[in-house]
Every structure is written in structure tokens, then in C-alpha cells.
Design a protein around this motif. Sequence first.
Motif, mmCIF file in Angstrom:
data_model
loop_
_atom_site.group_PDB
_atom_site.id
_atom_site.type_symbol
_atom_site.label_atom_id
_atom_site.label_comp_id
_atom_site.label_asym_id
_atom_site.label_seq_id
_atom_site.Cartn_x
_atom_site.Cartn_y
_atom_site.Cartn_z
ATOM 1 N N GLY A 53 0.888 -1.107 -0.078
ATOM 2 C CA GLY A 53 0.075 -0.274 0.033
ATOM 3 C C GLY A 53 0.753 1.346 -0.001
ATOM 4 O O GLY A 53 1.601 1.448 0.981
ATOM 5 N N ALA B 101 -0.670 7.390 2.010
ATOM 6 C CA ALA B 101 0.040 8.171 3.097
ATOM 7 C C ALA B 101 1.015 7.461 3.964
ATOM 8 O O ALA B 101 2.058 7.651 4.097
ATOM 9 N N SER B 102 0.305 6.494 4.554
ATOM 10 C CA SER B 102 0.751 5.503 5.748
ATOM 11 C C SER B 102 2.072 4.901 4.927
ATOM 12 O O SER B 102 2.972 4.708 5.543
ATOM 13 N N GLU C 4 1.631 -0.886 -4.815
ATOM 14 C CA GLU C 4 0.572 -0.345 -4.803
ATOM 15 C C GLU C 4 0.067 -0.705 -6.117
ATOM 16 O O GLU C 4 0.373 -0.939 -7.148
ATOM 17 N N LYS C 5 -1.463 -1.153 -5.816
ATOM 18 C CA LYS C 5 -2.218 -1.869 -6.745
ATOM 19 C C LYS C 5 -2.718 -0.896 -8.030
ATOM 20 O O LYS C 5 -3.270 -0.919 -8.836
ATOM 21 N N ARG C 6 -3.164 0.531 -7.264
ATOM 22 C CA ARG C 6 -3.488 1.687 -8.171
ATOM 23 C C ARG C 6 -2.603 2.472 -8.916
ATOM 24 O O ARG C 6 -1.363 2.173 -8.526
ATOM 25 N N VAL D 81 -5.969 6.794 -1.370
ATOM 26 C CA VAL D 81 -7.458 7.057 -1.790
ATOM 27 C C VAL D 81 -7.719 8.615 -1.562
ATOM 28 O O VAL D 81 -8.361 9.097 -2.608
ATOM 29 N N TYR E 208 -5.802 11.515 -1.303
ATOM 30 C CA TYR E 208 -4.978 12.596 -2.175
ATOM 31 C C TYR E 208 -5.023 12.367 -3.489
ATOM 32 O O TYR E 208 -4.252 13.117 -4.290
ATOM 33 N N LEU F 10 -8.860 19.259 1.781
ATOM 34 C CA LEU F 10 -8.198 18.766 3.200
ATOM 35 C C LEU F 10 -9.393 19.074 4.353
ATOM 36 O O LEU F 10 -9.816 20.360 4.438
ATOM 37 N N ASN F 11 -9.520 18.187 5.072
ATOM 38 C CA ASN F 11 -10.159 18.651 6.210
ATOM 39 C C ASN F 11 -9.416 18.980 7.644
ATOM 40 O O ASN F 11 -9.958 18.889 8.611
ATOM 41 N N ALA G 161 -0.414 -7.076 -4.308
ATOM 42 C CA ALA G 161 -0.053 -8.292 -3.254
ATOM 43 C C ALA G 161 -1.260 -9.159 -2.771
ATOM 44 O O ALA G 161 -2.190 -8.599 -2.258
ATOM 45 N N THR H 128 -6.666 8.284 11.965
ATOM 46 C CA THR H 128 -7.362 8.456 10.832
ATOM 47 C C THR H 128 -6.565 9.530 10.035
ATOM 48 O O THR H 128 -6.503 9.570 8.733
ATOM 49 N N ALA H 129 -5.996 10.393 10.704
ATOM 50 C CA ALA H 129 -5.555 11.811 10.031
ATOM 51 C C ALA H 129 -4.118 11.738 9.806
ATOM 52 O O ALA H 129 -3.294 11.060 10.798
ATOM 53 N N ILE H 130 -3.390 12.666 9.079
ATOM 54 C CA ILE H 130 -1.870 12.757 8.947
ATOM 55 C C ILE H 130 -1.343 13.215 10.426
ATOM 56 O O ILE H 130 -0.347 12.380 10.594
HETATM 57 C C1 LIG Z 1 -12.037 11.079 1.241
HETATM 58 C C2 LIG Z 1 -11.054 11.155 2.528
HETATM 59 C C3 LIG Z 1 -10.570 12.388 2.607
HETATM 60 C C4 LIG Z 1 -9.515 12.459 3.799
HETATM 61 N N1 LIG Z 1 -9.330 13.812 4.124
HETATM 62 C C5 LIG Z 1 -8.198 13.918 5.316
HETATM 63 C C6 LIG Z 1 -7.653 15.129 5.288
HETATM 64 O O1 LIG Z 1 -7.805 16.111 4.875
HETATM 65 N N2 LIG Z 1 -6.590 15.138 6.182
HETATM 66 C C7 LIG Z 1 -6.101 14.107 6.647
HETATM 67 O O2 LIG Z 1 -5.170 14.336 7.793
HETATM 68 N N3 LIG Z 1 -6.677 13.042 6.576
HETATM 69 C C8 LIG Z 1 -7.670 12.681 5.655
HETATM 70 N N4 LIG Z 1 -7.948 11.573 5.270
HETATM 71 C C9 LIG Z 1 -7.676 10.355 6.327
HETATM 72 C C10 LIG Z 1 -6.860 9.563 5.350
HETATM 73 O O3 LIG Z 1 -7.291 8.175 5.493
HETATM 74 C C11 LIG Z 1 -5.442 9.521 5.915
HETATM 75 O O4 LIG Z 1 -4.981 10.730 6.003
HETATM 76 C C12 LIG Z 1 -4.512 8.660 4.894
HETATM 77 O O5 LIG Z 1 -4.527 9.225 3.857
HETATM 78 C C13 LIG Z 1 -4.781 7.124 4.996
HETATM 79 O O6 LIG Z 1 -3.468 6.735 4.197
HETATM 80 P P1 LIG Z 1 -3.280 5.058 4.086
HETATM 81 O O7 LIG Z 1 -2.222 4.922 3.293
HETATM 82 O O8 LIG Z 1 -3.540 4.474 5.306
HETATM 83 O O9 LIG Z 1 -4.538 4.652 3.219
HETATM 84 P P2 LIG Z 1 -5.170 4.838 1.691
HETATM 85 O O10 LIG Z 1 -4.935 6.419 1.267
HETATM 86 O O11 LIG Z 1 -6.203 4.196 1.577
HETATM 87 O O12 LIG Z 1 -3.930 4.012 1.145
HETATM 88 C C14 LIG Z 1 -3.846 2.794 0.995
HETATM 89 C C15 LIG Z 1 -3.217 2.191 -0.331
HETATM 90 O O13 LIG Z 1 -3.029 0.554 -0.229
HETATM 91 C C16 LIG Z 1 -3.162 0.159 -1.531
HETATM 92 N N5 LIG Z 1 -3.526 -1.102 -1.358
HETATM 93 C C17 LIG Z 1 -4.529 -1.995 -0.673
HETATM 94 N N6 LIG Z 1 -4.362 -3.110 -0.663
HETATM 95 C C18 LIG Z 1 -3.222 -3.383 -1.421
HETATM 96 C C19 LIG Z 1 -2.673 -4.689 -1.905
HETATM 97 N N7 LIG Z 1 -2.984 -5.842 -1.602
HETATM 98 N N8 LIG Z 1 -1.835 -4.604 -2.807
HETATM 99 C C20 LIG Z 1 -1.424 -3.198 -3.133
HETATM 100 N N9 LIG Z 1 -1.726 -2.245 -2.758
HETATM 101 C C21 LIG Z 1 -2.747 -1.997 -1.907
HETATM 102 C C22 LIG Z 1 -4.332 1.088 -2.065
HETATM 103 O O14 LIG Z 1 -4.789 1.026 -3.383
HETATM 104 C C23 LIG Z 1 -4.270 2.298 -1.478
HETATM 105 O O15 LIG Z 1 -3.571 3.162 -2.368
HETATM 106 C C24 LIG Z 1 -9.069 11.373 4.579
HETATM 107 C C25 LIG Z 1 -9.653 10.094 4.229
HETATM 108 C C26 LIG Z 1 -10.458 9.990 3.102
HETATM 109 C C27 LIG Z 1 -11.151 8.678 2.601
#
Ligand SMILES: Cc1cc2nc3c(=O)[nH]c(=O)nc-3n(C[C@H](O)[C@H](O)[C@H](O)COP(=O)(O)OP(=O)(O)OC[C@H]3O[C@@H](n4cnc5c(N)ncnc54)[C@H](O)[C@@H]3O)c2cc1C
Length: 460
Positions: free
Chosen positions: A10, A13-14, A35-37, A44, A46, A55-56, A122, A439-441
Motif C-alpha cells: 500500500g 500516505a501511511s 501499490e495496486k492503483r 485514496v 489525495y 483537506l479537512n 500483493a 485516521t488523519a496525517i
Molecule cells: C476522502 C478522504 C479524505 C480525507 N481527508 C483527510 C484530510 O484532509 N486530512 C487528513 O489528515 N486525513 C484525511 N483523510 C484520512 C486519510 O485516510 C489519511 O490521511 C491517509 O490518507 C490514510 O492513508 P493510508 O495510506 O493509510 O490509506 P489509503 O490512502 O487508503 O492507501 C492505501 C493504499 O493501499 C493500496 N492497497 C491496498 N491493498 C493493497 C494490496 N493488496 N496490494 C497493493 N496495494 C494495496 C490501495 O490501493 C491504497 O492506495 C481522508 C480520508 C478519506 C477517505
Amino acid sequence: MSRPAVAIIGAGASGALTALHLLSDPDGPRIFLIEKRTGFGVGVAYSTGNADHLLNVRAGNMSAFPDQPDHFANWLRDRHPDLLAAGFVPRRVYGTYLAGLLRAAAMSDNATGRLMLVNDEAVTIITGQGRPRVRLAVGRELLVDALVLATGNGAPEPPHVPDGGLARSRRYIGDPWAPDAFAHVAPEDSVLLLGTGLTMVDVALSLRAAGHVGPKLAMSRRGLLPRRHAAPATMAPPPLPPIPPLLSQALRLIRTHLRQYQAAAGDGADWRAVIDALRPITRPFWQSLDTAARRRFLRHLRPWWDVHRHRLAPMVADRLDGMLARGELSLQSGRLRAFAVEGVGAQELVAVRWCPRGTAQDAVMRVQHVVNCTGPGGDLSKAGPAIIQSLLAAGLARPDALHLGLDLDGDGRLIAADGCAGRFYALGPASRGAFWEVTAIPDIRVQARQVAAAICRDLG
Ligand SMILES: Cc1cc2nc3c(=O)[nH]c(=O)nc-3n(C[C@H](O)[C@H](O)[C@H](O)COP(=O)(O)OP(=O)(O)OC[C@H]3O[C@@H](n4cnc5c(N)ncnc54)[C@H](O)[C@@H]3O)c2cc1C
């Protein structure tokens, strides 16, 4: 000696932030960032192309690095002097920032040849003899020494009511984040949005931006909308007193604290400042609660916590208010009872039986589409991605007690079915059960640093 290898699954951001921390260590491992996308670093949230998706969290609080709080604000000043750090900038701008950091880190002297970007899904982890292997959808396998799950939020859970054929029909949009989610929605169609939180607001704005003019109705049990951000309080609240590890006492104490602050500061007070002051203590407080108390929080307090904690940028709140005032969007509170798909072809409709809040009488409405905006799915053991299912099935991971995510130790290591932790880690939404606010950054960036440090320690 060759460096150990880490797979980060994935690249939202994380995953990207974890990779940045690992790359910044000159003795750190090689990294397969999977990353699959399309797009690395954006995930998702950004990757949206919609400029109305803001941004919220204020830009000034969105630095990628906990120890450089102005990092994003400075980047913004250099690249987008028109946008204010004190404001709420388009999410896609933040995606450009993260993706740029990743590119720059990969090209730094520390990192030459250490970051491999793998654009694939993956699907399984194979353990047994030798080093673990990550199998990709194309069939290729990667040999690794450690693994990080940064797979983000699961798709929303389907509503737990008789669905009358809805789930199989094109009328149901189960994942509003899917790239072509609204392809079948015509501009005049009527749409029921299940949920009244941030996802609903995003979807309502997306539909409007795509030219949808038909009726949109948002429904949730209580009909609570996220509150709006406001200008920072002119008078800061006094420091919070120590919070007792009991839910009811903690709630009472926070309410009293808020009332005293409002009495002392008058118009200079703002409840948001008190909610924001809870951020540093949220994780230890959650960890201090037993499972029964966590369950009570989820049942009774979570809806209120969510709308006060995760707020709307003022511009977004204005747009939402405008849609509500013009009748483009309406709001209902009540309990869903059942769906039934009626008619065929262009005449097909979804009959939604529901019980308006405060009444004992069911009502029926008919709409052309139902969009699930209830937010991230919870139970990964039932509906998680294939990779997590494979880890659970192999006993390499187990759900946390409330099935909000995966069971983890304090550094983010997965706890396996036998209770032991190894070199598999998780962060972001999959760690919600262990830490709650991830949840957030501002929370994720701390977690990414912590997980990267644990990996470097564990790999020696
Ligand atoms: C619409 C929305 C708006 C948001 N706005 C804010 C904001 O303004 N400020 C803030 O701080 N937070 C915000 N957030 C919270 C946000 O979720 C986090 O900030 C952060 O982006 C989470 O990142 P992540 O990498 O954990 O998840 P994701 O962004 O979901 O990334 C996970 C990635 O893993 C990939 N993946 C999953 N499974 C697999 C696999 N098996 N193989 C390969 N790739 C895979 C997915 O394709 C995806 O790209 C928002 C969330 C959402 C949904």
C-alpha cells in the motif's frame, strides 16, 4: 553484506511515510513499495482530481514529519503562494507533496537503488521455509525480511438489512471510492446516500461537480452532520486535567472543563480547542479502556466523537449548507429496514423501507440509486482485502478484540494467532482497534516514524 528487504503493501500516505523514514536511515533496508492503483504516495484520499475536495485538516498541521511541523506549510509557500497554510487546500495538492517527497527520497544519496516501486496487487504471504515471500497478482514473488501492511480503509460494510436483490443490482454503489463509481448515475436520477458523515459530503460534492441535479437524500440513524472548522479560538483553553480511565467520568470531566473554559473566556472560547487538545491523550486513553468500555464508546459516543473530531473545511461546510438550503440535498434520520429492487430496465427502482427517528411507523421511499457512504468497513476478518484474509487464515495475524482492525503490539507489530509478534507490522486504519485515532496525517505521521524505527531495530 546485502541489506535486508522490507515489503510495504500500500503506497497511500501511511506506506509512503513509512518508506520515507526507512530511506532516511543510511543503514536502512531495501524497500519494495507495492501499490495496486496508479500513483505512489497519494492513496485514496489525495488522488482525487476534484478541486472541491479539500483537506479537512489545516495545511499548517499536515506536515509529513512530526519533528518538522512547518514542512508542508513551507512547501506550500514555495510552490503555491496563493494557498494559505492556515487554510484548507485541495487534497490533490497534498498528494503532489507526498508523491514529490517520495521521488526526492528515492533519488537521495542515502537511498540509491534501495526503493523499488512495484505497481501490482500483493495477494498472499507465503511463510514456512526460509524468508517470507509476498506473492503478487501477476504471479511474481518477492523475498523479504519484514512486511508492513499499509492497505488503508476497507470498503464500507453493506447495510445489515434484507437487501431484496440490491447488492447484485447496478443500482447499488457499494464503494464510493471506486474510480467509476457513479458511471451509471444519470444527471436527473434520484440518489439515496447512506450515511451523513465526511464520505457523504464528498460524494454529494462529487455528484454535483459531475453535473448531477437530481434529488439527493442523505440518511443516518441520528442524521448528524460533521461540524465545521472555525477560526482558532482567541483564548486557548487551560491545560486538560488528568483524564480518569473511566468513560463516564472522563466525559463528565471534559464537559466540566469545557463549561469552565467557556465561562472564563466568553466569546473567546471555542469548543473545538478542547476537542483538539484531546489529540495527544486519545491513544493512551483508548489503550487504558477495557474491551467492554471500548464497545460502549463505539455504541454511544462514537457518532458524536466523529462529527466533532473530524470536521469540515469552512468552504466545504458552506457548499454543503448551500446544497441543503437550495433543496439539492436533504437530510433524514431513521433506521433502515429493508430494500427491494422493483421493475426492470430504465423503470427499475429501489424501494427503501425505513423507520423515521422518533416514530414507530415504517415509511417507504423509491430511488434510482443507493450509495453506501457509511465510511470505512470495520471487520477485516469478514471483508478485508485478500492479503489480510491470507494472513488471518495462516494465523500470522488476528483481529483485535472488537474486530476494528488487527491486533498489534505497541510498536505496530502484528500479533499472530499464537500471541507472538514477529516482523510483520501494520499502520493506518488497520491499527484502529489497537490505537483508535489513526485516521488523519497528524496521527499517521507519528505512527509511520514509530513503525520504521521498530523495523530498523528488529532487523538490526
Ligand atoms: C476522502 C478522504 C479524505 C480525507 N481527508 C483527510 C484530510 O484532509 N486530512 C487528513 O489528515 N486525513 C484525511 N483523510 C484520512 C486519510 O485516510 C489519511 O490521511 C491517509 O490518507 C490514510 O492513508 P493510508 O495510506 O493509510 O490509506 P489509503 O490512502 O487508503 O492507501 C492505501 C493504499 O493501499 C493500496 N492497497 C491496498 N491493498 C493493497 C494490496 N493488496 N496490494 C497493493 N496495494 C494495496 C490501495 O490501493 C491504497 O492506495 C481522508 C480520508 C478519506 C477517505
